[in-house]
Design an enzyme around this catalytic site. Structure first.
Site, PDB file in Angstrom:
ATOM      1  N   CYS A   1      -5.634   4.770  -5.822  1.00 54.37           N
ATOM      2  CA  CYS A   1      -6.360   6.017  -5.579  1.00 54.37           C
ATOM      3  C   CYS A   1      -7.654   5.702  -4.819  1.00 54.37           C
ATOM      4  CB  CYS A   1      -6.727   6.784  -6.832  1.00 54.37           C
ATOM      5  SG  CYS A   1      -5.363   7.178  -7.898  1.00 54.37           S
TER       6      CYS A   1
ATOM      7  N   ARG B   1      -4.785   3.277  -0.239  1.00 50.60           N
ATOM      8  CA  ARG B   1      -4.930   3.013  -1.669  1.00 50.60           C
ATOM      9  C   ARG B   1      -4.030   3.883  -2.528  1.00 50.60           C
ATOM     10  NH1 ARG B   1      -9.783   0.238  -3.058  1.00 50.60           N
ATOM     11  NH2 ARG B   1      -9.516   0.996  -5.172  1.00 50.60           N
TER      12      ARG B   1
ATOM     13  N   TRP C   1      -2.636   8.177  -6.321  1.00 50.73           N
ATOM     14  CA  TRP C   1      -1.400   7.464  -6.642  1.00 50.73           C
ATOM     15  C   TRP C   1      -1.122   7.826  -8.096  1.00 50.73           C
ATOM     16  CZ3 TRP C   1       0.384   3.722 -10.069  1.00 50.73           C
ATOM     17  CH2 TRP C   1       1.595   3.114  -9.724  1.00 50.73           C
TER      18      TRP C   1
ATOM     19  N   ASN D   1     -10.594   7.565 -10.637  1.00 44.63           N
ATOM     20  CA  ASN D   1      -9.622   6.461 -10.521  1.00 44.63           C
ATOM     21  C   ASN D   1      -9.575   5.758 -11.864  1.00 44.63           C
ATOM     22  OD1 ASN D   1      -9.375   6.975  -7.842  1.00 44.63           O
ATOM     23  ND2 ASN D   1     -10.411   5.110  -7.146  1.00 44.63           N
ATOM     24  N   GLY D   2      -8.402   5.322 -12.273  1.00 46.39           N
ATOM     25  CA  GLY D   2      -8.288   4.603 -13.538  1.00 46.39           C
ATOM     26  C   GLY D   2      -7.419   5.391 -14.513  1.00 46.39           C
TER      27      GLY D   2
ATOM     28  N   GLU E   1       8.923 -14.446  -0.781  1.00 45.11           N
ATOM     29  CA  GLU E   1       7.996 -13.572  -0.067  1.00 45.11           C
ATOM     30  C   GLU E   1       8.733 -12.767   1.018  1.00 45.11           C
ATOM     31  OE1 GLU E   1       5.239 -12.392  -0.516  1.00 45.11           O
ATOM     32  OE2 GLU E   1       4.476 -11.761   1.422  1.00 45.11           O
TER      33      GLU E   1
ATOM     34  N   LYS F   1       8.857  -8.737   1.180  1.00 49.47           N
ATOM     35  CA  LYS F   1       8.416  -7.978   2.363  1.00 49.47           C
ATOM     36  C   LYS F   1       9.497  -7.002   2.796  1.00 49.47           C
ATOM     37  CE  LYS F   1       5.172  -8.391   2.307  1.00 49.47           C
ATOM     38  NZ  LYS F   1       4.165  -9.151   1.601  1.00 49.47           N
TER      39      LYS F   1
ATOM     40  N   GLU G   1      10.037  -4.110   0.216  1.00 45.43           N
ATOM     41  CA  GLU G   1       8.852  -3.273   0.045  1.00 45.43           C
ATOM     42  C   GLU G   1       8.684  -2.251   1.168  1.00 45.43           C
ATOM     43  OE1 GLU G   1       4.224  -4.427  -0.757  1.00 45.43           O
ATOM     44  OE2 GLU G   1       5.384  -5.833   0.410  1.00 45.43           O
TER      45      GLU G   1
ATOM     46  N   HIS H   1      24.841 -20.823  -8.867  1.00 47.87           N
ATOM     47  CA  HIS H   1      24.731 -20.475 -10.286  1.00 47.87           C
ATOM     48  C   HIS H   1      24.823 -18.962 -10.498  1.00 47.87           C
ATOM     49  CE1 HIS H   1      23.843 -24.592 -11.307  1.00 47.87           C
ATOM     50  NE2 HIS H   1      22.882 -24.619 -10.387  1.00 47.87           N
TER      51      HIS H   1
ATOM     52  N   LYS I   1      -2.067   0.005  -2.145  1.00 48.35           N
ATOM     53  CA  LYS I   1      -2.567  -1.303  -1.743  1.00 48.35           C
ATOM     54  C   LYS I   1      -3.100  -2.118  -2.916  1.00 48.35           C
ATOM     55  CE  LYS I   1      -3.664  -4.510   1.170  1.00 48.35           C
ATOM     56  NZ  LYS I   1      -2.546  -5.384   1.588  1.00 48.35           N
TER      57      LYS I   1
HETATM   58  O1  M6R Z   1      -4.525  -7.561  -4.308  1.00 50.70           O
HETATM   59  P1  M6R Z   1      -3.563  -8.539  -4.916  1.00 50.70           P
HETATM   60  O2  M6R Z   1      -3.320  -9.703  -4.058  1.00 50.70           O
HETATM   61  O3  M6R Z   1      -3.936  -8.934  -6.308  1.00 50.70           O
HETATM   62  O4  M6R Z   1      -2.209  -7.729  -5.017  1.00 50.70           O
HETATM   63  C1  M6R Z   1      -1.092  -8.242  -5.678  1.00 50.70           C
HETATM   64  C2  M6R Z   1       0.137  -7.466  -5.336  1.00 50.70           C
HETATM   65  O5  M6R Z   1       0.017  -6.148  -5.790  1.00 50.70           O
HETATM   66  C3  M6R Z   1       0.397  -7.445  -3.829  1.00 50.70           C
HETATM   67  O6  M6R Z   1       0.470  -8.727  -3.304  1.00 50.70           O
HETATM   68  C4  M6R Z   1       1.710  -6.710  -3.529  1.00 50.70           C
HETATM   69  O7  M6R Z   1       2.793  -7.429  -4.029  1.00 50.70           O
HETATM   70  C5  M6R Z   1       1.817  -6.480  -2.020  1.00 50.70           C
HETATM   71  N1  M6R Z   1       2.050  -5.092  -1.756  1.00 50.70           N
HETATM   72  C6  M6R Z   1       2.885  -7.264  -1.402  1.00 50.70           C
HETATM   73  O8  M6R Z   1       2.975  -7.048  -0.036  1.00 50.70           O
END
Ligand code: M6R
Length: 607
Positions: free
Chosen positions: A2, A27, A73, A99-100, A480, A484, A487, A503, A602
Site C-alpha cells: 500500500c 506498492r 493492496w 498501511n499495516g 530465480e 521471475k 510472477e 526423484h 513491491k
Molecule cells: O524487499 P525484499 O527483497 O525483502 O522482498 C522479498 C520478496 O518479496 C521479493 O524478492 C519478491 O519475491 C519479488 N517480487 C521477486 O521478484
C-alpha cells in the site's frame, strides 16, 4: 504494501496526490482513493482498479490544498470502491489512510458499533477513523494519539479533519512513513518516490513517532507527547531514476541497468593493492570477522535466492559453513542462535515483514544481524547492527532484477573479505577482483542478445508449464528464473536442482513441458548434460543457457542462449540475465501487466 501520500501547501492537493499515487502504485494497485479538504468539508473519491480508474472518476470540485491519498493492496475486505482508502468517520469530518494491519480491529469495531458508530467498509483501517472521531475534541493530534494507544498491530497512517484545512497528523508503527519538507509545503508518504519531484529534504519517522504538520511547520512527538528532535536527511538520487527513460517498462529498464548497478555495488569497496574488499558499514573489526565461525542468511523471494548464491560462495570460496533460511519459517521455529554465528538479512525494500520480524527474533536472542538492503533508511537497514547498501537505485518493477545481481555482488565482496583473512592468497584475491570487475562487460554482451531471447519468448510463451534446472551455485539461479517467469507471465514454472529431476519432476517431462537448463562449463557440467539428455530422450523440449561456442550443447538442446565464459563461481551473475529477459518478453508477449503483476506488491509489509 500500500502507498500513502499526504500534502499541505499552496498547490492543488489533488494534483500532488494523484502524481504521488502514480509513483507509489508499485506498492499496491487494487484500488485507490484521495480525500481533500474543501470549504470546510471533506471531498472523498475512491475507486477499485488502478490510479487511472480513480482519475477517470474524480469529482470536478476538488480544488483544496490539503489532502491524503492511498493506493491499496487488500488485506481485510474484498477489492471494491468502499473498501478503498481513505476511510471516514460517521460524520465524514475525519479521514484516514492506513498501511499495516490492526490485529484487534474486530474487538474495537464491536465496541465502537455498540457505542453507536456505523461502519461503511469491511476493512480493519476504518476503526482508526471512528476512534479518532470518538476522541476528537478540537485537537486532532491528541485524538489520533488516544486512538493509536488502543491499537494492536502495525500502522503507518495519515489523518485529517475538515475543520483543520492546514493540518495533517501522521504516525508510524511498523509501516514506513517519511515527512518531506518543501518550500512552504509539506508532504507525508510511505516512501520518498512519491515526493522526490517536490523535495529532497526528508525526515524518516521511527516506530512510535507522531508528526503534526502544516504547510509551513512540523512537530514530531511520541505517543506520550514527548517532543522528538529529528534529523533532516537529503535524498541523493534523482527523479530520472524513478522514470522509465524510454524503456517500455521499469522491469526492462532495470534489467538493462545491471552493468551499471553492479558497478555501483562494487564502487569504492574493492582494494586491488591489498587484494581485498572494504565494507565499512559492517561495523566489525578484523578480530570480530576472524571470530566468525558460521554464517546464516535469512531472506524471502528473490533475496532468498541471492542469499543461496551467497551460501555457495561463502562455503566454497571462504570455506565458512553457511545456511540460508526463509525468513517467515525461521521466525516461528524458535531459532537457536549459536555463538560466533554471523547473521545476514537480505532485503531489497528493507521493509519485508517476514524478514524484519525474523531479524528482530534473532536480535532478541542475542544475534549480531547485518543487513544487505537497497532502500536507504528502511526499517531493516536502520535496525540491523550494521550492513551493506547495494546502491542499486530505486527498483520500481515488482519483479526484482537489478537488486538480485547487486545483492549477489555484495556477497562476492564479503566472500573476498573473509577469504583474504583466511586461506585466500594475495594473487588469488587479485584474480578474484579482476574476475568480478569483468562481469559488467559480460552482462552487456548478454544484453546485446536480447532480440534473440525475445524470439525465444515468442516461441515458448504459450506453454503452461516450465522447469528451470541448474546445479551447484546455479541452482538458486534456476529457482530465480522460475520465480521471475511465474510472477510476471503467470506461466507455471518450478526451479530444481537438475539432479533432483529423477526423484520426481521428470514425470512432468513431455512435449508440453519445456525445460530450461543452466549449463556453465563448471565441475558439474557433465552431470547436467546427462540430466539434459534424460529430458531429451523423454520427448522434452530444452532451452539451454550455455557458454559461447559450446558445440556439445548446441547439438542436443532445441535452443541455446549463449553467455560469455566466466570463472566458475561468477556464473550466477551472467546466467540470470537471460532468465530475466525471457520472463520479461514472455510477459510482454502475453500482454501481462509487467511492472504490476496481479495479486502482488513491491514490498510485502504484512505477514
Ligand atoms: O524487499 P525484499 O527483497 O525483502 O522482498 C522479498 C520478496 O518479496 C521479493 O524478492 C519478491 O519475491 C519479488 N517480487 C521477486 O521478484
Amino acid at each position: 504494501m500500500c502507498g500513502i501520500i499526504g500534502y499541505c501547501g499552496p498547490k492543488s492537493a489533488e494534483k500532488v496526490l494523484i502524481e504521488g499515487l502514480k509513483r507509489l502504485e508499485y506498492r499496491g494497485y487494487d484500488s485507490a482513493g484521495i480525500c481533500v479538504i474543501l470549504d470546510g468539508k471533506l471531498v472523498l473519491a475512491k475507486r477499485k482498479g488502478k490510479i487511472r480508474d480513480l482519475q477517470a472518476h474524480l469529482p470536478r470540485t476538488l480544488a483544496g490544498n490539503c489532502g491524503i491519498g492511498h493506493t491499496r493492496w487488500a488485506t481485510h475486505g474484498e477489492v471494491n470502491d468502499t473498501n478503498a482508502h481513505p476511510h471516514a468517520d460517521c460524520t465524514v469530518r475525519i479521514a484516514v489512510v492506513h498501511n499495516g494491519i490492526i490485529e484487534n480491529f474486530a474487538t474495537l469495531k464491536d465496541r465502537l458499533i455498540s457505542e453507536g458508530h456505523s461502519f461503511a467498509s469491511e476493512t480493519d483501517s476504518e476503526v482508526i477513523a471512528h476512534l479518532v472521531e470518538k476522541y476528537y475534541a478540537g485537537d486532532l493530534e491528541e485524538a489520533v494519539k488516544k486512538a493509536l494507544s488502543l491499537i494492536k498491530g502495525t500502522y503507518g497512517i495519515v489523518c485529517l479533519h475538515a475543520d483543520q484545512p492546514d493540518l495533517l497528523v501522521g504516525a508510524r508503527h511498523g509501516s514506513p512513513l517519511v515527512l518531506g519538507i518543501g518550500d512552504g509545503e509539506m508532504f507525508l508518504a510511505s516512501d520518498v518516490t512519491a515526493i522526490i519531484s517536490h523535495t529532497k529534504q526528508v525526515v524518516y519517522l521511527e516506530d512510535g513517532e507522531v508528526v503534526s504538520l502544516s504547510s509551513r511547520d512540523y512537530r514530531t512527538t511520541d505517543l506520550h507527547d514527548q517532543e522528538i528532535e529529528k534529523k533532516v536527511e537529503h535524498i541523493s538520487w534523482e527523479l530520472e531514476e524513478i522514470e522509465k527513460a524510454g524503456f517500455s517498462h521499469f522491469m526492462e529498464k532495470e534489467i538493462f541497468e545491471q552493468p551499471e548497478s553492479i558497478k555501483r555495488a562494487m564502487r569504492g569497496r574493492l582494494d586491488f593493492e591489498e587484494a581485498t574488499a572494504h565494507l565499512g558499514g559492517l561495523n566489525m573489526s578484523t578480530r570480530d570477522l576472524l571470530n566468525v565461525e558460521r554464517v546464516r542468511i535469512v531472506a524471502a523471494g528473490t533475496s532468498l535466492h541471492a542469499g543461496m548464491v551467497g551460501m555457495y560462495l561463502l562455503e566454497s570460496v571462504a570455506r565458512i559453513p553457511c545456511t540460508v533460511e526463509i525468513s517467515s519459517e525461521l521466525r516461528y521455529r524458535n531459532p537457536i542462535v549459536e555463538r560466533n554465528t554471523l547473521h545476514f538479512v537480505v532485503s531489497q525494500s528493507g521493509e519485508t515483514a517476514d524478514t524484519l520480524y525474523a531479524m528482530r527474533e534473532l536480535q532478541r536472542k542475542g544475534a549480531t544481524v547485518l543487513g544487505i538492503c537497497n532502500v536507504v533508511g528502511s526499517t531493516i537497514a536502520r535496525e540491523t547492527d550494521g550492513g551493506v547498501y547495494i546502491h542499486s537505485g530505486p527498483e520500481i518493477a515488482v519483479a526484482s532484477t537489478k537488486a538480485f545481481t547487486s545483492q549477489i555482488t555484495v556477497f562476492y565482496l564479503f566472500t573476498l573479505l573473509l577469504s583474504r583473512m583466511r586461506d585466500m592468497s594475495f594473487e588469488a584475491g587479485q584474480e578474484f577482483i579482476q574476475n568480478l570487475q569483468s562481469i559488467p562487460a559480460k552482462i552487456e554482451t548478454v544484453l546485446s542478445r536480447s532480440k534473440a531471447i525475445e524470439g525465444l519468448a515468442k516461441k515458448y510463451c504459450e506453454y503452461q508449464d516450465f522447469l528451470f534446472l541448474g546445479r551447484g551455485i546455479n541452482y538458486p539461479v534456476a529457482m530465480e528464473g522460475a520465480l521471475k517467469l511465474k510472477e510476471i507471465s503467470y506461466i507455471h514454472a518450478e526451479g530444481y536442482s537438475a539432479a533432483e529431476l529423477k526423484h520426481g519432476p521428470i514425470a512432468l517431462i513431455g512435449e508440453d513441458t519445456p525445460s530450461l537448463f543452466l549449463v556453465p562449463d563448471d565441475a558439474l557440467r557433465d552431470k547436467v548434460i546427462s540430466n539434459l539428455k534424460e529430458v531429451k530422450s523423454r520427448g522434452g523440449r530444452v532451452i539451454a543457457v550455455a557458454v559461447e561456442g559450446d558445440e556439445v550443447i548446441a547439438e542436443i538442446a532445441d535452443d541455446v542462449i549463449e553467455v560469455p565464459r566466466v570463472k566458475e563461481c561468477f556464473y550466477p551473475l551472467v546466467m540470470v540475465i537471460p532468465l530475466q529477459l525471457l520472463a520479461y518478453y514472455c510477459a510482454v508477449q502475453l500482454g501481462r501487466d509487467v511492472d504490476q503483476p496481479r495479486n502482488l506488491a513491491k514490498s510485502v509489509t504484512v505477514e
